[in-house]
Design a protein around this motif. Structure first.
Motif, mmCIF file in Angstrom:
data_model
loop_
_atom_site.group_PDB
_atom_site.id
_atom_site.type_symbol
_atom_site.label_atom_id
_atom_site.label_comp_id
_atom_site.label_asym_id
_atom_site.label_seq_id
_atom_site.Cartn_x
_atom_site.Cartn_y
_atom_site.Cartn_z
ATOM 1 N N THR A 118 0.902 -1.027 -0.014
ATOM 2 C CA THR A 118 -0.074 -0.092 0.067
ATOM 3 C C THR A 118 0.861 1.204 -0.230
ATOM 4 O O THR A 118 0.455 2.303 -0.595
ATOM 5 C CB THR A 118 -0.879 -0.063 1.005
ATOM 6 O OG1 THR A 118 -1.549 -1.302 1.175
ATOM 7 C CG2 THR A 118 -2.029 1.040 1.137
ATOM 8 N N ARG A 119 2.011 1.251 0.793
ATOM 9 C CA ARG A 119 2.828 2.344 1.029
ATOM 10 C C ARG A 119 3.630 2.528 -0.310
ATOM 11 O O ARG A 119 3.697 3.772 -0.902
ATOM 12 C CB ARG A 119 3.773 2.414 2.052
ATOM 13 C CG ARG A 119 2.907 2.541 3.395
ATOM 14 C CD ARG A 119 3.678 2.048 4.818
ATOM 15 N NE ARG A 119 4.864 2.619 4.866
ATOM 16 C CZ ARG A 119 5.735 2.051 6.020
ATOM 17 N NH1 ARG A 119 5.258 1.220 6.443
ATOM 18 N NH2 ARG A 119 6.723 2.899 6.152
ATOM 19 N N ASN A 122 1.212 4.138 -2.781
ATOM 20 C CA ASN A 122 1.286 5.599 -2.473
ATOM 21 C C ASN A 122 2.158 6.395 -2.941
ATOM 22 O O ASN A 122 2.213 7.664 -3.527
ATOM 23 C CB ASN A 122 0.933 5.835 -0.901
ATOM 24 C CG ASN A 122 -0.332 5.375 -0.630
ATOM 25 O OD1 ASN A 122 -1.430 5.544 -1.155
ATOM 26 N ND2 ASN A 122 -0.352 5.129 0.802
ATOM 27 N N ASN A 125 2.159 6.556 -6.688
ATOM 28 C CA ASN A 125 1.062 7.703 -7.237
ATOM 29 C C ASN A 125 1.509 9.037 -6.566
ATOM 30 O O ASN A 125 1.141 9.975 -7.667
ATOM 31 C CB ASN A 125 -0.175 7.377 -6.232
ATOM 32 C CG ASN A 125 -0.918 6.209 -6.860
ATOM 33 O OD1 ASN A 125 -0.856 5.807 -7.741
ATOM 34 N ND2 ASN A 125 -1.970 5.605 -5.868
ATOM 35 N N THR A 126 2.258 9.442 -5.719
ATOM 36 C CA THR A 126 2.668 10.693 -5.586
ATOM 37 C C THR A 126 3.596 10.973 -6.537
ATOM 38 O O THR A 126 3.420 12.148 -7.204
ATOM 39 C CB THR A 126 3.507 10.807 -4.150
ATOM 40 O OG1 THR A 126 2.385 10.254 -3.273
ATOM 41 C CG2 THR A 126 3.788 12.155 -3.918
#
Ligand SMILES: N[C@@H](CCC(=O)OP(=O)(O)O)C(=O)O
Length: 480
Positions: A118-119, A122, A125-126
């Protein structure tokens, strides 16, 4: 005839080591190099390319700020200096980019941050969002919280993982030498520059990796080759070139784009001569190019292989090893091929896939199991999975009567055994060799109970079956 030049928009990761950012002795920032990098990045952006910078130098800038002569020996000392230097470093980049109106963003990562799916997503995505906003992300390792086991270790590896995360077209490793040589060019006048690498394992035998490396950084040629291995495996054309002329980056891209995109080729790896022949009309700035894999690892596989720390190992038999080595296996392992587990892991965690190092270890295990038959007076081995798993066919044979009965209420003795207490791990890490990595679909205790069994028996043993496979997304390492 002059070939039409390609303007294909690319995603580019440019990595600068500490020795390219600050002077090795004075630790003063190398302003002319940094300014030239900034001009190059802004010009690449103007041509429609997306650019990420991976910048080392926090510790080196911290050394200058505190007027210290060399990197501290202790981890805490390095972390403290990185904390002092990182703010200044990003401030320096911001000042330079600001003159040309280019916004930047700071991204600090540790391997621990991205080993959680998940991280990791993230972070991806960032990065993607920043790139689509026209920002230049500047990545460094988050040294303050990195301790030995969660450290990338060097920013070459970090840049390779970053380039794989964003599916970059290019990774540029800018360093104090203009490419890979057969020997240390500073010491050996016969050292030969290598232009194109199509096989990393072959090149390891050819070159000396003890070349160069400054007192400031942690990398050297070896970490660059490891980085190239990770990045090319993810489909990224990887370039080692000198940080002294960053403007070469555009020319190098033009040189390779002419064949990668204008000719409809997907990678220079399709043609070993492709590095020189099709672009003969373009100048070739000095660099070493590592051809990307023609079959890049899918994102999840690349992530599993390079960003996760395996929590344990799954020992497989030779039959499973040979099936997993074939592409048709889809990188999925059945319980029938599992001999045992080492360590404790949860479902969803990364595991090593290993085989017994010496066949004798495996035979010894079977012999031990067979001895158990006599000592217990039982008419069958106490742990039939070991015997059943000695080959996929024997595991199938041992359970066929139940299979033919078609009844899921009647449990064979083999399956009944699986309902007993989980067995102790029977292999040691020293007895096995890693052949690949994947994601466990069952935890270590469950896997111990279903090892060697056909998948249809998993619900009977465990009371549920989330997957017919026990390890998925396996990537098998290339033979050494
Ligand atoms: N993260 C550390 C750099 C790690 C390192 O030494 O990297 P490199 O100079 O690329 O070999 C820093 O910013 O000082």
């Amino acid at each position: 005839m002059t070939r039409e030049r390609s303007n294909h928009p690319c995603t580019v990761v440019i990595k600068l080591g500490s020795s390219s950012i600050v002077h090795e002795k004075t630790h003063q920032p190398l302003l002319s190099t940094l300014s030239s990098v900034v001009e190059t990045v802004v010009s690449l952006r103007a041509q429609g390319h997306k650019v990420v910078l991976v910048s080392s130098g926090a510790i080196a800038v911290g050394l200058q700020r505190m007027d210290l002569p060399s990197r501290p020996k202790t981890l805490a000392g390095k972390q403290a200096l990185a904390a002092i230097g990182q703010g200044r470093l990003i401030g320096l980049w911001d000042d330079l980019f600001r003159h040309l109106g280019q916004p930047i963003a700071q991204i600090l990562l540790t391997r621990g941050d991205i080993s959680d799916r998940t991280r990791y997503l993230n972070a991806v995505n960032t990065l993607q969002e920043l790139l689509s906003m026209g920002v230049v992300p500047i990545v460094n390792e988050n040294d303050t919280v990195s301790v030995s086991e969660i450290k990338f270790g060097d920013n070459d590896t970090l840049s390779a993982i970053t380039s794989s995360m964003i599916h970059a077209d290019y990774l540029f490793l800018l360093t104090d030498v203009d490419g890979l040589y057969t020997a240390n060019p500073r010491k050996d006048p016969d050292a030969k520059h290598i232009e194109l690498v199509t096989s990393i394992s072959a090149i390891r035998e050819k070159v000396s990796t003890t070349t160069l490396g400054s007192s400031l950084g942690t990398g050297g040629m070896e970490t660059k080759i490891i980085a190239a291995e990770i990045a090319t495996g993810a489909g990224v054309l990887t370039i080692i070139t000198s940080s002294k002329s960053p403007s070469d980056i555009a020319e190098i891209m033009e040189y390779h784009n002419a064949q990668r995109f204008s000719l409809g080729a997907t990678s220079p790896a399709e043609n070993n001569d492709a590095d020189t022949a099709p672009t003969a009309d373009l100048p070739r700035p000095r660099h070493t190019a590592f051809a990307p894999s023609p079959i890049p690892l899918r994102d999840l596989k690349s992530w599993t292989r390079h960003t996760l720390f395996p929590s344990g190992s799954v020992v497989v038999d030779t039959g499973a090893h040979s099936v997993l080595s074939r592409r048709e296996s889809g990188g999925r392992l059945l319980a029938a091929g599992v001999l045992g587990v080492i360590g404790a892991f949860a479902s969803g965690q990364a595991v090593r896939v290993v085989t017994p190092k010496h066949r004798s270890v495996y035979e010894h295990l079977i012999a031990t199991e067979a001895a158990g038959v006599h000592s217990t007076g039982s008419t069958r081995p106490t742990t039939p999975s070991i015997v059943a798993a000695s080959s996929v066919s024997s595991s199938v044979a041992s359970l066929e009567p139940l299979s033919r009965s078609g009844s899921f209420n009647v449990l064979s003795e083999a399956v009944t055994d699986k309902l007993a207490e989980p067995e102790e791990p029977q292999f040691q890490e020293s007895e096995v060799v890693e052949i690949g990595r994947g994601l466990a679909m069952y935890n270590s205790a469950e896997l111990t109970r279903i090892k060697g069994l056909k998948s249809t028996y998993i619900p009977q043993v465990l009371g549920y079956a989330d997957s017919e496979y026990v390890v998925e997304n396996i990537t098998i390492h290339a033979p050494p």
